[in-house]
Design a protein around this motif. Structure first.
Motif: not given
Length: 80
Positions: A32-37
């Motif tokens: 999710v953090e990767h997708l947010e970035q």
């Protein structure tokens, strides 16, 4: 098997499952953090594209106005 042993066995099983669930949750958090970035980068790029399109529309309008002026001048020049 006594009730106490059964309870201990069930709690042990639950602990193992909870650890696996936590591991899966941690993996999902990383994704999710990767997708947010990635989404933040996409938003910046979309904003840049929007501004570029607005500038292009302004230039198109300028060219259109110039075309109209040139046509009026040609009409006047070639009338005589």
């Amino acid at each position: 098997m006594s009730n106490d042993e059964r309870i201990v066995s069930l709690l042990t099983d639950m602990l193992v499952e909870q650890k696996e669930t936590n591991k899966n949750l941690q993996s999902l958090n990383v994704r999710v953090e990767h997708l947010e970035q990635q989404q933040a980068k996409t938003n910046v790029e979309l904003s840049d594209m929007r501004l570029a399109i607005m500038k292009m529309a302004d230039k198109f309008e300028e060219v259109s106005e110039l075309r109209g002026r040139v046509m009026r001048l040609e009409d006047e020049v070639f009338k005589h």
